[in-house]
Design an enzyme around this catalytic site. Structure first.
Site, PDB file in Angstrom:
ATOM      1  N   ASP A 127      -2.055  -0.799   6.723  1.00 57.33           N
ATOM      2  CA  ASP A 127      -2.833  -1.242   5.351  1.00 57.33           C
ATOM      3  C   ASP A 127      -2.423  -2.260   4.620  1.00 57.33           C
ATOM      4  O   ASP A 127      -3.336  -3.138   4.451  1.00 57.33           O
ATOM      5  CB  ASP A 127      -3.730   0.097   4.778  1.00 57.33           C
ATOM      6  CG  ASP A 127      -4.504   1.189   5.344  1.00 57.33           C
ATOM      7  OD1 ASP A 127      -4.387   1.143   6.269  1.00 57.33           O
ATOM      8  OD2 ASP A 127      -4.385   2.163   4.882  1.00 57.33           O
ATOM      9  N   ASP A 160       0.734  -1.276  -0.277  1.00 57.53           N
ATOM     10  CA  ASP A 160       0.181  -0.071   0.187  1.00 57.53           C
ATOM     11  C   ASP A 160       1.125   1.259   0.034  1.00 57.53           C
ATOM     12  O   ASP A 160       2.097   1.251   0.407  1.00 57.53           O
ATOM     13  CB  ASP A 160      -0.939   0.170   1.333  1.00 57.53           C
ATOM     14  CG  ASP A 160      -2.161   1.293   1.066  1.00 57.53           C
ATOM     15  OD1 ASP A 160      -2.384   1.016   0.219  1.00 57.53           O
ATOM     16  OD2 ASP A 160      -1.899   1.879   2.090  1.00 57.53           O
ATOM     17  N   HIS A 185      -5.092   6.209   7.637  1.00 55.95           N
ATOM     18  CA  HIS A 185      -4.425   5.458   6.930  1.00 55.95           C
ATOM     19  C   HIS A 185      -3.086   5.375   7.673  1.00 55.95           C
ATOM     20  O   HIS A 185      -1.953   6.250   7.697  1.00 55.95           O
ATOM     21  CB  HIS A 185      -4.538   6.186   5.526  1.00 55.95           C
ATOM     22  CG  HIS A 185      -6.001   5.907   4.990  1.00 55.95           C
ATOM     23  ND1 HIS A 185      -6.086   5.515   3.325  1.00 55.95           N
ATOM     24  CD2 HIS A 185      -7.023   5.786   5.910  1.00 55.95           C
ATOM     25  CE1 HIS A 185      -7.312   5.447   3.625  1.00 55.95           C
ATOM     26  NE2 HIS A 185      -8.475   6.202   4.969  1.00 55.95           N
ATOM     27  N   HIS A 192      -3.861  10.813   6.068  1.00 56.03           N
ATOM     28  CA  HIS A 192      -2.624   9.418   6.783  1.00 56.03           C
ATOM     29  C   HIS A 192      -1.953  10.214   7.865  1.00 56.03           C
ATOM     30  O   HIS A 192      -1.047   9.260   8.544  1.00 56.03           O
ATOM     31  CB  HIS A 192      -1.859   9.351   5.590  1.00 56.03           C
ATOM     32  CG  HIS A 192      -1.260  10.379   4.149  1.00 56.03           C
ATOM     33  ND1 HIS A 192      -0.581  11.638   5.236  1.00 56.03           N
ATOM     34  CD2 HIS A 192      -0.958  11.195   2.952  1.00 56.03           C
ATOM     35  CE1 HIS A 192      -0.089  12.045   3.470  1.00 56.03           C
ATOM     36  NE2 HIS A 192      -0.456  11.962   3.051  1.00 56.03           N
ATOM     37  N   GLU A 246       0.917   5.811   0.573  1.00 56.62           N
ATOM     38  CA  GLU A 246       0.350   6.851   1.142  1.00 56.62           C
ATOM     39  C   GLU A 246       0.932   8.311   0.208  1.00 56.62           C
ATOM     40  O   GLU A 246       1.786   8.281  -0.275  1.00 56.62           O
ATOM     41  CB  GLU A 246       0.735   6.953   2.422  1.00 56.62           C
ATOM     42  CG  GLU A 246      -0.131   6.313   3.459  1.00 56.62           C
ATOM     43  CD  GLU A 246      -1.615   6.024   3.086  1.00 56.62           C
ATOM     44  OE1 GLU A 246      -1.967   7.050   2.562  1.00 56.62           O
ATOM     45  OE2 GLU A 246      -2.316   5.360   4.178  1.00 56.62           O
TER      46      GLU A 246
END
Length: 232
Positions: free
Chosen positions: A155, A7, A150, A57, A9
Site C-alpha cells: 500500500d 502505511d 491490504h 490484511h 496494518e
C-alpha cells in the site's frame, strides 16, 4: 527534500481500545523520486487478531506469533524515519497507532507537524468523489491488480505513486532536480572574476574623403538630370 511514505496494518481501529499495530511499510523518497530504500516489519501485537481485521490484511495469530515486539524494533524504525516528512493516506489513523506504540515503549510521540495526509489533499482536489486508495489509484491509472489484500509495504508503494500524481506529477520533481544540477554545473564553470580585453574587428580607417573620391562624387552629381535641390 526527504519524505517517507508509509502505511500500517492493525488489529482494529482505535489504539485507545487496546488495538495494536502489526505491520508497517515505509518508502524513502528524495526530491519526489524513490531512492529504493524501504523499511518493512511485522510485529507481534501480544493479543488475539479479530477475524474482521484478519480478513482485511490476512495476518493471522499464527503468522504473527514469532514476530518481534514493537519495542524490540522501535529504534530501527525511528532511525529510518529520521526527521523526514511522513506521508500517509488518512494519516491521522496511522499516526495514532504509531505514536501509541512509541509511548508504550517509552519513546516520545512523533510531531504531527511532520504529517502529510494524502486523503486531505485528495478531498481538496476531488470533492465529493470516492477517496479510498483503490478508488484514487483507479482515477489516476495506477495499476493495483496485484493488490489482493491490504499490505503495509504494498500500500505504501501504491501511495507513493498516488502522492506524486496528487502533487503535480513526476515531471515536477525531475524538472527541479535537473534545474538544480544545471545551476550547480553553471556555477562551477563560471569564473569568479572575468577581465575581457575588447579588440576591434579591424583597424579604424581614415574617414576623410580623398581627392579622387571627391572628384568622382562631383562627376556623379553633375550627371544627375533635373536634381530636386535645384528646384528650391
Amino acid at each position: 527534500m526527504r519524505e517517507i511514505i508509509f502505511d500500517t496494518e492493525t488489529t482494529g481501529f482505535d489504539p485507545q481500545n487496546g488495538d495494536r499495530m502489526v505491520e508497517i511499510g515505509c518508502i524513502e523518497m528524495i526530491d519526489r523520486v524513490e531512492t529504493g530504500q524501504t523499511f518493512h516489519c511485522y510485529y507481534n501485537p501480544e493479543r488475539a487478531m479479530p477475524k474482521a481485521a484478519e480478513n482485511v490484511h490476512g495476518l493471522s495469530d499464527v503468522f504473527l506469533s514469532d514476530k518481534k515486539l514493537f519495542a524490540e524494533g522501535a529504534e530501527e524504525l525511528l532511525d529510518f524515519l529520521g526527521d523526514a516528512k511522513l506521508v500517509a493516506h488518512n494519516a491521522q489513523f496511522d499516526f495514532n497507532f504509531l505514536n501509541a506504540e512509541l509511548l508504550l515503549c517509552g519513546y516520545k510521540e512523533i510531531s504531527r507537524f511532520r504529517m502529510v495526509d494524502t486523503l486531505a489533499i485528495a478531498k481538496s482536489k476531488h470533492p465529493g468523489a470516492k477517496l479510498s486508495l483503490d478508488a484514487l489509484c483507479s482515477r489516476y491509472g495506477i495499476d493495483r491488480s496485484h493488490r489482493v489484500k491490504h499490505g503495509a509495504l504494498l500500500d505504501a508503494e501504491l501511495l507513493t505513486q498516488l502522492y506524486i500524481e496528487l502533487t503535480g506529477g513526476r515531471q515536477i520533481g525531475l524538472g527541479l532536480a535537473e534545474e538544480d544540477k544545471r545551476r550547480k554545473d553553471s556555477a562551477q564553470m563560471q569564473p569568479r572574476s572575468q577581465s575581457v580585453e575588447r579588440r576591434p574587428f579591424m583597424a579604424a580607417r581614415e574617414h576623410r574623403a580623398t581627392a579622387e573620391e571627391l572628384e568622382r562624387h562631383k562627376l556623379f552629381i553633375e550627371g544627375i538630370k533635373n536634381p530636386l535641390w535645384t528646384e528650391v
